[in-house]
Design a protein around this motif. Sequence first.
Motif, PDB file in Angstrom:
ATOM      1  N   LEU A  13      -4.967  -0.077  -6.551  1.00 15.07           N
ATOM      2  CA  LEU A  13      -4.007  -1.187  -6.518  1.00 15.07           C
ATOM      3  C   LEU A  13      -4.031  -1.886  -5.149  1.00 15.07           C
ATOM      4  O   LEU A  13      -4.001  -3.110  -5.050  1.00 15.07           O
ATOM      5  CB  LEU A  13      -2.592  -0.673  -6.802  1.00 15.07           C
ATOM      6  N   THR A  14      -4.124  -1.056  -4.086  1.00 15.56           N
ATOM      7  CA  THR A  14      -4.134  -1.618  -2.728  1.00 15.56           C
ATOM      8  C   THR A  14      -5.377  -2.458  -2.479  1.00 15.56           C
ATOM      9  O   THR A  14      -5.294  -3.559  -1.919  1.00 15.56           O
ATOM     10  CB  THR A  14      -4.058  -0.478  -1.683  1.00 15.56           C
ATOM     11  N   ILE A  15      -6.533  -1.941  -2.923  1.00 11.24           N
ATOM     12  CA  ILE A  15      -7.780  -2.695  -2.731  1.00 11.24           C
ATOM     13  C   ILE A  15      -7.690  -4.044  -3.440  1.00 11.24           C
ATOM     14  O   ILE A  15      -8.065  -5.087  -2.908  1.00 11.24           O
ATOM     15  CB  ILE A  15      -9.001  -1.875  -3.230  1.00 11.24           C
ATOM     16  N   ARG A  16      -7.142  -4.006  -4.657  1.00 10.51           N
ATOM     17  CA  ARG A  16      -7.032  -5.262  -5.409  1.00 10.51           C
ATOM     18  C   ARG A  16      -6.084  -6.240  -4.727  1.00 10.51           C
ATOM     19  O   ARG A  16      -6.342  -7.442  -4.689  1.00 10.51           O
ATOM     20  CB  ARG A  16      -6.565  -4.966  -6.829  1.00 10.51           C
ATOM     21  N   ARG A  17      -4.994  -5.702  -4.174  1.00  3.03           N
ATOM     22  CA  ARG A  17      -4.046  -6.584  -3.479  1.00  3.03           C
ATOM     23  C   ARG A  17      -4.692  -7.198  -2.243  1.00  3.03           C
ATOM     24  O   ARG A  17      -4.559  -8.393  -1.972  1.00  3.03           O
ATOM     25  CB  ARG A  17      -2.794  -5.795  -3.119  1.00  3.03           C
ATOM     26  N   LEU A  18      -5.433  -6.366  -1.455  1.00  3.40           N
ATOM     27  CA  LEU A  18      -6.091  -6.888  -0.257  1.00  3.40           C
ATOM     28  C   LEU A  18      -7.090  -7.984  -0.630  1.00  3.40           C
ATOM     29  O   LEU A  18      -7.249  -8.966   0.087  1.00  3.40           O
ATOM     30  CB  LEU A  18      -6.798  -5.760   0.501  1.00  3.40           C
ATOM     31  N   GLY A  19      -7.732  -7.798  -1.781  1.00  2.25           N
ATOM     32  CA  GLY A  19      -8.654  -8.827  -2.252  1.00  2.25           C
ATOM     33  C   GLY A  19      -7.919 -10.117  -2.604  1.00  2.25           C
ATOM     34  O   GLY A  19      -8.417 -11.220  -2.383  1.00  2.25           O
TER      35      GLY A  19
ATOM     36  N   ALA B 185       0.834  -1.206   0.000  1.00  3.97           N
ATOM     37  CA  ALA B 185       0.000   0.000   0.000  1.00  3.97           C
ATOM     38  C   ALA B 185       0.869   1.256   0.000  1.00  3.97           C
ATOM     39  O   ALA B 185       0.622   2.195  -0.773  1.00  3.97           O
ATOM     40  CB  ALA B 185      -0.932   0.000   1.202  1.00  3.97           C
ATOM     41  N   VAL B 186       1.903   1.273   0.841  1.00  2.00           N
ATOM     42  CA  VAL B 186       2.782   2.446   0.925  1.00  2.00           C
ATOM     43  C   VAL B 186       3.450   2.696  -0.430  1.00  2.00           C
ATOM     44  O   VAL B 186       3.433   3.822  -0.951  1.00  2.00           O
ATOM     45  CB  VAL B 186       3.845   2.256   2.040  1.00  2.00           C
ATOM     46  N   THR B 187       4.000   1.638  -1.027  1.00  6.18           N
ATOM     47  CA  THR B 187       4.663   1.799  -2.322  1.00  6.18           C
ATOM     48  C   THR B 187       3.671   2.230  -3.399  1.00  6.18           C
ATOM     49  O   THR B 187       3.948   3.149  -4.177  1.00  6.18           O
ATOM     50  CB  THR B 187       5.337   0.478  -2.751  1.00  6.18           C
ATOM     51  N   ALA B 188       2.511   1.589  -3.434  1.00  7.74           N
ATOM     52  CA  ALA B 188       1.518   1.895  -4.461  1.00  7.74           C
ATOM     53  C   ALA B 188       1.061   3.347  -4.359  1.00  7.74           C
ATOM     54  O   ALA B 188       0.942   4.053  -5.363  1.00  7.74           O
ATOM     55  CB  ALA B 188       0.326   0.951  -4.342  1.00  7.74           C
TER      56      ALA B 188
ATOM     57  N   VAL C 297       4.404  -4.046  -6.476  1.00  7.86           N
ATOM     58  CA  VAL C 297       3.656  -2.997  -7.171  1.00  7.86           C
ATOM     59  C   VAL C 297       4.256  -2.883  -8.580  1.00  7.86           C
ATOM     60  O   VAL C 297       5.482  -2.922  -8.730  1.00  7.86           O
ATOM     61  CB  VAL C 297       3.811  -1.649  -6.429  1.00  7.86           C
ATOM     62  N   PRO C 298       3.407  -2.775  -9.620  1.00  6.06           N
ATOM     63  CA  PRO C 298       3.964  -2.660 -10.969  1.00  6.06           C
ATOM     64  C   PRO C 298       4.978  -1.516 -11.049  1.00  6.06           C
ATOM     65  O   PRO C 298       4.769  -0.460 -10.452  1.00  6.06           O
ATOM     66  CB  PRO C 298       2.742  -2.355 -11.842  1.00  6.06           C
ATOM     67  N   ALA C 299       6.063  -1.752 -11.759  1.00  3.00           N
ATOM     68  CA  ALA C 299       7.091  -0.716 -11.885  1.00  3.00           C
ATOM     69  C   ALA C 299       6.622   0.364 -12.839  1.00  3.00           C
ATOM     70  O   ALA C 299       5.821   0.107 -13.746  1.00  3.00           O
ATOM     71  CB  ALA C 299       8.378  -1.342 -12.391  1.00  3.00           C
TER      72      ALA C 299
END
Lengths: 97, 334
Positions: free
Chosen positions: A55-61, A40-43, A74-76
Amino acid sequence: MSVGQVAAKPLVWLVRAYQLVLSPMRPATCRYYPSCSAYAVTALTRYGLLRGTWLTIRRLGRCNPWSPGGVDHVPALPGHPDDADLVARHIPHETTT
Amino acid sequence: MGDFFNSLLYPIELLVAWIMYGFHQAFTTIGLDPASGLAWGLSIIGLVIVMRAAMIPLFVKQINASRKMQMIQPELQKIQKKYKGKTDPESRQAMTQETMALYRQEGTNPFSSCLPILVQSPFFFGLFRVLNGLQGISEGTKDPIGPITKAVASQAESATLFGAQLSDKFIGAETTTTKIVTILLIVLMSATTFTTQRQLMTKNMPASALDNPFAKQQKLIMYVMPVVFAVSGVNFPIGVLLYWFTTNVWSMTQQFYVIRRMPAPGSAAEKALHERLAKRGKPIPGEAERKAREAAEAEEAAERTRQRVQPKGKKRAKKSGPGSTPAKAKQTDN
C-alpha cells in the motif's frame, strides 16, 4: 497483533525516525493528506508487513508531480469507519499528520 | 539484504561515476590540472547542477501552482476562519483535510510531491559510495566503478581541496587541515539549511500559520538541526559534504527567488513585494480582484440592510416626506 503486524514494527520505527529527525529538516512536500509517511505508519500497523508495504509503495507512486493530490486515507478494515469521516467529525484516531 | 541494495544501487553509482568523470574530463580539457582538487571538486558541483537542473521543470510547475493559489485565497481563508484559534490536534487534522480536499477540487497543489526526494536520495547514496570507495578502488581491494578505474580513483582520492583529500572524513582525520576543512563545510552546510528554513518561516508564512504548536515545534527543530549536522557530518567524506553544501546553496537561491517573486499570500514577503510594486507604480497582482470582492461583499451587506427597511404604504411615505430616508439605506450609495 498478527505476525505481519509484529514483522512490520521495525519498519514503522524507521518511518517514525524519519518523521522525527529528517522530515523537520525539509520543507513540507507531500501532496496528500495524510502525508506519505503517516500513510505508511497506518498502513503497516493496520495491514502488516506485506500488504502495508505494498500500500505504501503504491501511495508513494501516486505522490508524483502530476497527481492532483488531496485526501487519501489507508483503506478501512471491513466493518470499521472511514478515516476521512473520523477526521471530519474531529474524532481522535490512529492517523497522524 | 545488503546484496540486494548493492545491486539496486549499482546502476546509480555507475551513472554518478560517469557524470563526475565526464565533468572531470571537460575541466581537464579547458586546462585544469587533472590531479587537482579543484577539477574533482568542480566535478562534484557539476553533478549537483545536472541533478538540480533536471528538476527545474518540477520547480516551474510549483511556481505555476503558487500563481493559482492566489485565486483560491477566498476559499482558503474561509477554512482558516472556521478553525481560527483551534489548536487541538483533531481540529488541525480536520483543517488540513479540508484544505487538501480544496486543492484537489480546484486542481492546484502547492506541494512538490514525495517522489523527487525519493528519486534524489539514491544519487546521494550513490555519490557517497563512489567517494567512500575511492580509497578501496585505488588500493585494488574494491572493483572499479565504470570509468573510475584504479588509476582514476587514486588520482581523485589524492586530490586535495585546501590541503584536505576529497575522501577524507573528520573521523580518523590525520591532519589538522582536514579537520578544519570538514568543520568549515559542516558549518556552511548548517548555515545554508538554517537560513533556508528561517527565510521560509519568517518571510513566507502568514502570521496565522505561525501561531500554532506545529510551527513552534518546527522552530525548535530549526535550532537543533545544526547539532544533528555536526554529529552526522563528521562521518562523511569531504566530497559528500561539498555535494551537500552545493545542493543547499541551490535550494536557498531557488527559494529566495520564489519568495521574492511569488510570496505566500498574507506573508511578510507579500507585503514587501506589494510595497516594492507600489513604489514603482506597478499594479499589484490580485489587488483588483480583492477590491472587487470587497465591493461585492459591501454590496451584499448593503442588500441585507436594505431588506431590513420596512415597506411603507404610499400614504405613510408621503407623510414622512423627503430627507427622512433611513440613514442605513443611504450608506448603500457609497
